[in-house]
Design a protein around this motif. Structure first.
Motif: not given
Length: 553
Positions: A27-31, A43-55, A330-337, A344-347
């Motif tokens: 799961p994106v949240a776990a990774a 830190g990270f902020v993410w969105a998991e989109i499935e059809g019309a549902t967004v978490a 969608v994944v956003l991070l306010n650090n350059d590493d 995502r690939a490691a997960g």
């Protein structure tokens, strides 16, 4: 001075987020929660989109305020290129331009260009096949912490007038921020409006993306995530003439809505532009992908995956679309590493096998002098190459530009394999038996490269324990700190606002970069402890004393 100005995109001999087959991702949240625990700031902020549902979710050291995760603004860097690609598609569909238009057609008539430069086409800019360098030769930031600020259209025109390509376009795809900055500038001339106005009028306005902007208003500034490079707070970036390469800021909510609009096709104008933009227009061999108008196109489990990442001095981002499954991330991070695509690939990557299983594949031993025939530098494109060297034990080691060396094992018939990643290298010979080429086989893709006459570097390979002696933070200048870390048998060095890159040992306590002409010499105190590092670059030596733990933020 702008020390260590890197102009190479991230290139890894690991599976990309788009190309990994097999196991479903954690799961994106776990990774990203696990990755957030390892970063010193941001830190990270993410969105998991499935059809019309967004978490939506968040993890890490984000500001402790009342701003919802999905409404926090981040710089999205090169995800901006997707918007630039869509604007180009709209220009083509409205007959304002053609993909094969030369850049000269849309530049001032009195701008004198080399014929090969004048003939570069719009689609070559959009697919990184123009042969233009990553950045213009006259790119000399007044403020290295905000490098694109103040780079004007006049400077852009001067850089084009001075450029002399090694060969006419199309060239093998090689990532070019200059190319996309130029494309955004040309679209301004084609439509007769500033880039920010074009994005607002043609994409973000119709889709209701109110927080996707170049210049944030007061409320958006309040919700803007502070930028970090490693442990350091850094400046946000601003853009002028090269805005089309990376100027936008956005939120997880807006980018989720953008992803849904691309997949649903509900907006007719955007749907037509996206159909043209997502069509493969070129191969991007070094990324093991095809490319449309900006968007990278890969395969996973038989499905087509569209993606693009972004990075600025204090932010990283990822947008990934899986239309056949109706999913997007969608994944956003306010650090350059770290790079969200790598997380995502490691997960998604299956767990590595136990050491006994990993070593089970037999190696076919050949004499050292036979292994030496494979040492060399092999070019994928103008800026990307494989380098193979022998270590002290006679082991062949290989690297891709911007990465550390991997030990390789002989499988027979001029083929070598890695054990730390699923990758194999098949070497080719000419009629006389000389090694002339190599191809990387990984994730169902093949990346060929030709041998060059460049000299093979002579390197040492200190143990992981010895490399840990160099780990620490070293102050080069106010606001500029080297962060040195050992990752296995690779030493990584990160300068504030720039990516962490491997350096390679050429003599005791002396390491060299591959992607920039620079070297580092570590100094030791009388007790033998590393106490400083000296940067050697451009004929200058700059000393950076070690920052003791008690003095670190």
């Amino acid at each position: 001075m702008n020390p260590l100005r890197f102009t190479v995109a991230s290139l890894l001999i690991v599976a990309s987020a788009a190309s990994l087959p097999g196991a479903e991702a954690r799961p994106v949240a776990a990774a990203f929660t696990a990755a957030a625990a390892k970063i010193p700031a941001g830190g990270f902020v993410w969105a998991e989109i499935e059809g019309a549902t967004v978490a939506f979710g968040q993890a890490g050291k984000l500001p402790a305020d009342a701003v919802p995760a999905e409404r926090r603004l981040f710089e999205i860097g090169s995800i901006t290129k997707l918007f630039t690609g869509l604007l180009l598609a709209q220009a083509v569909l409205e007959n304002k331009a053609a993909l094969d238009d030369s850049i000269a057609k849309h530049l001032p008539a009195d701008l004198k260009l080399d014929p090969a430069v004048a003939a570069i086409t719009l689609v070559q800019l959009a697919t990184h096949t123009s042969g233009l360098p990553s950045l213009p030769a006259n790119f000399a930031p007044a403020d290295p912490a905000d490098p694109y600020a103040g780079y004007t259209a006049a400077q852009l025109h001067a850089a084009l007038a001075a450029f002399r390509p090694a060969a006419p376009a199309p060239q093998p795809a090689a990532y070019s921020n200059l190319g996309f900055g130029l494309l955004g500038h040309l679209l301004e001339r084609i439509f007769g409006r500033p880039y920010a106005d074009l994005v607002a009028a043609r994409i973000t306005g119709p889709l209701g993306l109110k927080d996707t902007v170049i210049v944030p208003d007061a409320d958006q500034q309040r919700r803007f995530a502070p930028a970090h490079s490693g442990t350091m707070a850094v400046k946000p970036w601003t853009f002028d003439a090269l805005a089309g390469a990376g100027a936008l800021r956005s939120t997880a909510a807006d980018l989720a809505k953008f992803a849904q609009a691309l997949m649903s096709g509900e907006n007719p104008q955007l749907a037509a532009a996206w159909a043209l933009a997502r069509r493969p227009h070129a191969s991007f061999a070094s990324r093991q992908a095809d490319i449309g108008l900006a968007v990278f196109i890969g395969r996973r489990d038989g499905r087509t995956i569209y993606n693009h990442g972004g990075g600025t001095g204090g932010f990283r981002s990822l947008l990934e679309l899986d239309p056949a499954a109706g999913r997007a991330v969608v994944v956003l991070l306010n650090n350059d590493d770290p790079d969200p695509a790598a997380v995502r690939a490691a997960g998604r990557r299956p767990a590595p096998p136990p050491a006994a299983q990993a070593d089970a594949r037999p190696e076919k031993i050949i004499p050292r002098e036979q292994v030496a025939a494979f040492a060399g530098i092999f070019a994928i494109d103008e800026r990307t190459r494989f380098t193979f060297v022998l270590d002290d034990a006679g082991r062949l080691r290989g690297r891709l530009t911007g990465q550390g060396f991997l030990p390789l094992y002989h499988a027979g018939d001029d083929r070598f394999f890695a054990r730390s990643v699923a990758a194999e290298f098949q070497f080719a010979r000419d009629a006389a038996g000389a090694v002339t080429g190599v191809a990387l086989h990984q994730n169902g893709n093949t990346v060929p490269a030709k041998r060059t006459p460049a000299a093979v570097p002579v390197l040492l390979f200190p143990s992981a324990a010895k490399l840990r002696d160099y780990a620490g933070r070293f102050t080069l200048a106010p606001g500029a700190v080297f962060e040195v870390s050992a990752r296995g048998d690779t030493l990584l060095v990160k300068l504030t606002g720039q990516p962490a890159l491997p350096v390679h040992c050429e003599a005791p306590d002396r390491f060299v970069y591959e992607v920039v002409p620079a070297a580092l010499t570590f100094e030791r105190n009388p007790a033998g402890r590393v106490s400083a590092v000296v940067l050697h670059q451009n004929g200058r030596d700059q000393r950076a004393p070690r920052l003791e733990p008690s003095a670190q933020p």
